[in-house]
Design an enzyme around this catalytic site. Structure first.
Site, mmCIF file in Angstrom:
data_model
loop_
_atom_site.group_PDB
_atom_site.id
_atom_site.type_symbol
_atom_site.label_atom_id
_atom_site.label_comp_id
_atom_site.label_asym_id
_atom_site.label_seq_id
_atom_site.Cartn_x
_atom_site.Cartn_y
_atom_site.Cartn_z
ATOM 1 N N CYS A 148 0.912 -1.203 -0.025
ATOM 2 C CA CYS A 148 0.151 -0.190 0.268
ATOM 3 C C CYS A 148 0.345 0.896 -0.371
ATOM 4 C CB CYS A 148 -0.947 0.036 1.236
ATOM 5 S SG CYS A 148 -1.672 1.530 1.594
ATOM 6 N N CYS A 198 0.875 4.320 2.490
ATOM 7 C CA CYS A 198 0.493 3.588 3.711
ATOM 8 C C CYS A 198 1.729 4.133 4.041
ATOM 9 C CB CYS A 198 0.254 2.249 4.319
ATOM 10 S SG CYS A 198 -1.558 1.271 3.652
#
Length: 93
Positions: A33, A36
């Site tokens: 991700c 993230c």
């Protein structure tokens, strides 16, 4: 410290988050991700800034899908605050 926020998993979730005396900020993330990675330093910063008042932890949703599913995490990054074993707030998500 570069990793102010400690990791939690399905197995120690209850002990580290639900039974914590301090409010716990939980960063749900995964290695794939992108966004993230941008949030991680902020979580570490909060962990440093609120040391003793707030605990910050990170949960890898790939490694610990049970907790993520339980709290209905559909998109990451998601940041939640838990207090006295209850979900108080979703900060991001």
């Amino acid at each position: 410290s570069p990793n102010a926020a400690e990791s939690v998993t399905d197995s120690d979730w209850e002990e580290k988050v639900l039974k914590s005396d301090l409010p716990v900020l939980v960063d749900f993330w995964a290695p794939w991700c992108g966004p993230c990675r941008m949030i991680a330093p902020l979580v570490d910063e909060l962990a440093e800034e609120y040391k003793g008042k707030l605990k910050a932890v990170k949960l890898n949703t790939d490694e610990s899908p049970t907790v993520a599913t339980e709290y209905g995490i559909r998109s990451i990054p998601t940041v939640m605050i838990f207090k006295n074993g209850k979900k108080m707030d979703t900060v991001i998500g």
